[in-house]
Design a protein around this motif. Structure first.
Motif, PDB file in Angstrom:
ATOM      1  N   GLY A  71       0.778  -1.359  -0.011  1.00  0.00           N
ATOM      2  CA  GLY A  71       0.028  -0.080  -0.023  1.00  0.00           C
ATOM      3  C   GLY A  71       0.802   1.269   0.007  1.00  0.00           C
ATOM      4  N   HIS A  73       2.087   3.155   2.581  1.00  0.00           N
ATOM      5  CA  HIS A  73       2.849   3.401   3.492  1.00  0.00           C
ATOM      6  C   HIS A  73       3.693   2.124   3.807  1.00  0.00           C
ATOM      7  CE1 HIS A  73       0.460   6.832   4.875  1.00  0.00           C
ATOM      8  NE2 HIS A  73      -0.598   6.304   4.473  1.00  0.00           N
ATOM      9  N   LEU A  77      -1.614  -4.659   1.659  1.00  0.00           N
ATOM     10  CA  LEU A  77      -3.045  -4.401   2.028  1.00  0.00           C
ATOM     11  C   LEU A  77      -3.744  -5.256   3.046  1.00  0.00           C
ATOM     12  CD1 LEU A  77      -4.191  -3.704  -1.765  1.00  0.00           C
ATOM     13  CD2 LEU A  77      -3.300  -2.116  -0.015  1.00  0.00           C
ATOM     14  N   ASP A  79      -2.282  -6.374   5.486  1.00  0.00           N
ATOM     15  CA  ASP A  79      -1.813  -5.742   6.862  1.00  0.00           C
ATOM     16  C   ASP A  79      -2.679  -4.936   7.293  1.00  0.00           C
ATOM     17  OD1 ASP A  79       0.582  -7.264   6.998  1.00  0.00           O
ATOM     18  OD2 ASP A  79       2.052  -5.863   6.252  1.00  0.00           O
ATOM     19  N   ALA A  80      -3.194  -3.891   6.631  1.00  0.00           N
ATOM     20  CA  ALA A  80      -4.170  -3.020   6.820  1.00  0.00           C
ATOM     21  C   ALA A  80      -5.389  -3.519   7.237  1.00  0.00           C
ATOM     22  CB  ALA A  80      -4.145  -1.822   5.489  1.00  0.00           C
ATOM     23  N   SER A  83      -5.158  -5.104  10.480  1.00  0.00           N
ATOM     24  CA  SER A  83      -5.391  -4.165  11.614  1.00  0.00           C
ATOM     25  C   SER A  83      -6.712  -3.554  11.871  1.00  0.00           C
ATOM     26  CB  SER A  83      -4.284  -3.091  11.106  1.00  0.00           C
ATOM     27  OG  SER A  83      -4.174  -2.104  12.104  1.00  0.00           O
ATOM     28  N   GLY A  84      -7.512  -3.175  10.770  1.00  0.00           N
ATOM     29  CA  GLY A  84      -8.605  -2.988  11.052  1.00  0.00           C
ATOM     30  C   GLY A  84      -9.615  -3.559  11.603  1.00  0.00           C
ATOM     31  N   ASP A 171      -9.933  -5.223  -0.745  1.00  0.00           N
ATOM     32  CA  ASP A 171      -9.312  -4.415  -1.963  1.00  0.00           C
ATOM     33  C   ASP A 171     -10.153  -4.402  -3.244  1.00  0.00           C
ATOM     34  OD1 ASP A 171      -8.934  -6.945  -2.870  1.00  0.00           O
ATOM     35  OD2 ASP A 171      -6.737  -6.534  -3.500  1.00  0.00           O
ATOM     36  N   VAL A 199      -9.618  -1.433   1.257  1.00  0.00           N
ATOM     37  CA  VAL A 199      -8.132  -0.937   1.489  1.00  0.00           C
ATOM     38  C   VAL A 199      -7.493  -0.993   0.057  1.00  0.00           C
ATOM     39  CG1 VAL A 199      -7.973  -2.090   3.836  1.00  0.00           C
ATOM     40  CG2 VAL A 199      -7.839  -3.395   1.680  1.00  0.00           C
ATOM     41  N   PRO A 227     -10.152   3.457   3.934  1.00  0.00           N
ATOM     42  CA  PRO A 227      -9.105   4.033   4.783  1.00  0.00           C
ATOM     43  C   PRO A 227      -7.999   4.791   4.429  1.00  0.00           C
ATOM     44  CG  PRO A 227      -9.692   1.338   5.079  1.00  0.00           C
ATOM     45  CD  PRO A 227     -10.388   2.042   3.827  1.00  0.00           C
TER      46      PRO A 227
END
Length: 328
Positions: A71, A73, A77, A79-80, A83-84, A171, A199, A227
């Motif tokens: 992604g 950062h 994707l 991982d994001a 986490s969410g 995604d 994401v 996000p």
């Protein structure tokens, strides 16, 4: 003519001064400060609906291979999404039933089937869901639309659809096809709530935002929360035409801007304007912005952290169909 050393010294000093006066003057370096923006987004605050009767939250995580892409950062994707999903599970109220579903978590040559990994039975379902989420890894393929249909089938069989909120992290790269809009509409018309969290940089489908609740269950609807952190601009607030002093992205660190009376323009839906506030030379200012589009009414607040000085503002929520019945 003989001049004294004193006269010669004065003459030289005056000559040097006149030469310096003739040289083009240097403009003073403008004084600057730093501005950082942090945006904390969520569908609704964790306390929203805490006093409602026990309800069910089903988290569906897309663990297909496309989620391994990086992604903006640096992280994947997936991982994001993970986490969410963990934030949603941890934020559930004590009386909530929670369950974790995933697709793509098993290696297969074709399109695999979605799988319920934990919950909603028993009070330890949240801990089991978090443990299963930590072990989840993208390996195969699957369809988000098919997963929603299967989740609805399970909910209908248990008579739990009308008290369930399904939170989907994906995604939107669906290699296995299926009509996501129709699947979401079916769940909403049956009385459920769909919260689609995208994401990556794919635009959320317009059909989700436009999806209306069932006449029989006017408080249920579908919505989405994307996000990717918003862009922002630091603008000069002293003039009618606000010039842009600096720009950046929330969560990516501070930007340098000329000191003075400034404001932040943040690219949210709807857009938000923070300030005006004064940025002093050499000062670092942090702006924290909370955005909860799924609260009833929608809630937004911001705070400027600088030398003990605070500003706060909330945007009024527009009346919606969801206000006729408490959202799950």
């Amino acid at each position: 003519m003989i001049r004294s050393p004193f006269v010669a010294l004065v003459t030289a000093s005056l000559f040097a001064s006149s030469c310096a006066a003739l040289r083009p003057g240097r403009e003073p370096v403008p004084a600057t400060g730093e501005v950082e923006l942090q945006v904390f987004s969520g569908f609704a605050p964790p306390t929203t609906g805490a006093a409602l009767p026990a309800k069910r939250i089903v988290v569906l995580v897309d663990a297909t291979r496309s989620m391994l892409r990086r992604g903006a950062h640096g992280g994947t994707l997936f991982d994001a999404a993970r986490s969410g999903a963990a934030d949603v599970l941890r934020g559930a109220a004590d009386g909530d039933e929670v369950a974790l579903h995933a697709l793509g978590n098993r290696r297969s040559s074709g399109c695999g089937v979605p799988e319920r990994l934990a919950g909603p039975d028993g009070g330890a379902a949240r801990a089991r869901s978090l443990a299963a989420l930590a072990q989840l890894a993208p390996e195969g393929e699957g369809s988000v639309a098919t997963s929603l249909h299967e989740i609805q089938t399970e909910l209908d069989a248990e008579g739990a659809t009308r008290r369930t909120r399904v939170v989907v992290f994906t995604d939107l790269e669906d290699a296995c096809g299926g009509d996501l809009c129709r699947a979401a509409e079916s769940l909403v018309q049956a009385g459920g709530w769909v919260d689609l969290r995208v994401v990556g940089d794919a635009p959320p489908p317009a059909c989700i935002a436009a999806l209306r609740p069932s006449p029989a269950v006017p408080g249920r609807a579908a919505s989405y929360l994307s996000p990717p952190p918003p862009l922002f601009r630091v603008v000069d607030d002293k003039t009618e035409v606000h010039s842009v002093l600096a720009s950046g992205q929330a969560g990516s660190g501070a930007v340098t801007a000329r000191a003075g009376l400034v404001a932040l323009e943040v690219d949210l839906l709807p857009p938000e304007r923070v300030g005006p506030f004064r940025l002093h030379a050499g000062e670092s200012v942090r702006v924290r912005l909370l955005d909860f589009p799924g609260a009833v009414p929608p809630e937004r607040a911001w705070q400027v952290e600088r030398t003990g000085e605070e500003f706060e503002r909330r945007t009024p929520g527009e009346p919606t169909a969801a206000s006729t019945e408490s959202a799950p």
